[in-house]
Design a protein around this motif. Structure first.
Motif: not given
Length: 489
Positions: A122-127, A226-229, A251-256, A281-282
């Protein structure tokens, strides 16, 4: 899994039907390779018997799990709905369109792309969508052509250099960022010149003024949030202000925390969808769907996002897109909002229970589903803590803390998350008891020496009988909240 079934009668019926389905499936699998069938059954037994505190894991419903085992798996479906490179995709079109529709309604997004196989995809598609929209498209317009194939060799070489010269600014790994946010071991770090923003050394909290200053200096094409920890909320309205000021794409990674957005626990300035240009996101983690990814985009990036396959993705996985549609439909039910709120409430209970018993938490607490414990106060590395807890039936993962002296492998922290046990029905009392068990294990674990007599970063010893006592104590709590109650193999 009481959050999915509204009544006892419905729950009993669903459990009986699911039991028959899984027994039949395992018989079919076992007739070909019994060791695989045995491993599947053992995994359910292990998950039932463990306090699962992996922040990125959850328990999908039987409906979601069963949706992945069907004939949709046999279809190739490159392209998008109604525009496939293979014939006979009408049923794939149906499930992909349903998944996208549910996603748009669930998150209030103008566009949803549900084909990515994972969060990294998903991140690769966004980038690449940002590069295509912000760099490639203007270059083609300037050259007077519509497609890269029409460029001269010299113009194509110049464009390739330009694509490779772009910059990304994201949260540092030790502050809670993710490898896919521009770091060298990941492909994103090879695509972009990368720089990082961190957190305040004293509080561990995100310093927006420092982010703004770094963005002004670095002038990124992409500001990654966005974050993972990171155990706190992010003000995405402020991040968008910073992006706009320097001409960056947010770009926001809201996977978590996608489940907390879907459940409207994160709203207003803390909901990334209205503020970001692109959101990735995942679909598992706190969203409780199948393993997979998704991209939500503003209209200006929609066409580029939809070219994810074949731009960077292989063929879509129709059976997983179908499971995404089912999971999103579940998340649109009123009960999901209550579940999302309980995730956060339980994280606060876990954090308070740990702090009260002497544990040190990064940022001193949590606003989301993550609790990050600095285990150096127990004289341990993250690797030792993770292993000792696993021996005792408590499943966590080691994680770096800000300015971690032990690096990313041994670490000084463990990351805990509440989505999975919240799905099982745990509440404040159970999470307080879980905090007690965690501290008991950590305070009764000591490093052992290496061959030269120095303390090991990996080896450890625990008090005699500690692991068995902890497993027995955990079983008392787990038995009150069975996983997939009534489902028997």
């Amino acid at each position: 899994m009481t959050d999915v079934t509204p009544t006892d009668a419905t729950a009993s019926s669903v459990a009986a039907t699911a039991s028959a389905a899984y027994r039949s499936a395992l018989q079919v699998i076992g007739a070909v390779e019994p060791r695989v069938a045995d491993a599947i059954g053992a995994e359910l037994a292990d998950q039932r018997a463990s306090l699962k505190l992996i922040a990125s894991e959850n328990y999908a419903s039987p409906a979601v799990l069963l949706t992945m085992g069907n004939w949709l798996s046999d279809k190739y479906a490159e392209g998008t709905v109604g525009h496939r490179f293979y014939a006979g995709c009408q049923n794939v079109d149906t499930v992909e369109a349903l998944a996208a529709e549910h996603a748009r309604e669930l998150f209030g997004a103008p566009h949803a792309y549900v084909q990515p196989h994972s969060g990294i995809d998903a991140n690769l598609v966004a980038f690449w969508a940002v590069l295509a929209s912000r760099v490639e498209a203007p270059a083609l317009e300037k050259a007077g052509v519509r497609h890269v194939n029409e460029l001269t060799d010299a113009d194509w070489a110049a464009l390739r250099r330009q694509l490779g010269d772009q910059r990304m600014l994201g949260m540092s790994l030790d502050a809670g960022g993710h490898l896919t946010h521009g770091f060298r071991p990941n492909i994103s770090g090879k695509m972009f010149e990368q720089s990082s923003y961190g957190t305040d050394p004293g509080s561990g909290l995100l310093d927006y003024d420092a982010v703004r200053e770094r963005a002004r200096e670095f002038r990124p094409l992409i500001l990654m949030a966005g974050y993972s920890a990171y155990p706190r909320r992010v003000d995405f309205a402020r991040m968008r202000e910073i992006a706009d000021e320097v001409g960056a794409t947010l770009v926001v990674d809201m996977a978590h925390f996608a489940g907390l957005v879907a459940g409207k626990v994160f709203a207003g300035d803390f909901d990334p969808v209205p503020h970001a240009h692109v959101v990735t996101t995942t679909t598992h983690k706190s969203l409780r769907g199948p393993r997979g990814g998704m991209v939500l985009a503003q209209p200006e990036f929609a066409d580029a996002v939809d070219r994810g396959c074949p731009m960077v993705l292989g063929g879509p996985l129709p059976h997983v897109m179908a499971a995404k549609a089912v999971a999103f439909a579940e998340a649109r039910q009123p009960a999901f909002a209550g579940y999302a709120q309980r995730i956060v409430d339980n994280a606060v209970s876990l954090a308070e229970g740990l702090t009260r018993r002497g544990a040190t938490l990064v940022t001193g607490g949590t606003d989301n589903h993550i609790v990050l414990v600095d285990v150096s106060g127990f004289g341990l590395t993250g690797r030792q803590a993770e292993s000792a807890l696993l021996d005792a039936g408590i499943v966590t993962n080691r994680n770096a803390v800000p300015a971690d002296p032990n690096g990313a492998w041994y670490t000084s922290g463990i990351r805990l998350g509440t989505p999975a046990l919240t799905t099982r029905g745990f509440g404040a009392d159970e999470f307080d008891r879980t905090a007690e068990l965690i501290v008991d294990v950590l305070s009764s674990t000591t490093p052992t020496a290496t061959r030269d007599g120095s303390p090991s970063k990996a080896k450890y010893a625990t008090a005699d009988g500690l692991a068995d006592r902890t497993r027995d104590a955990a079983a008392e709590v787990l038995d009150r909240h069975p996983l997939y109650p009534g489902l028997e193999l």
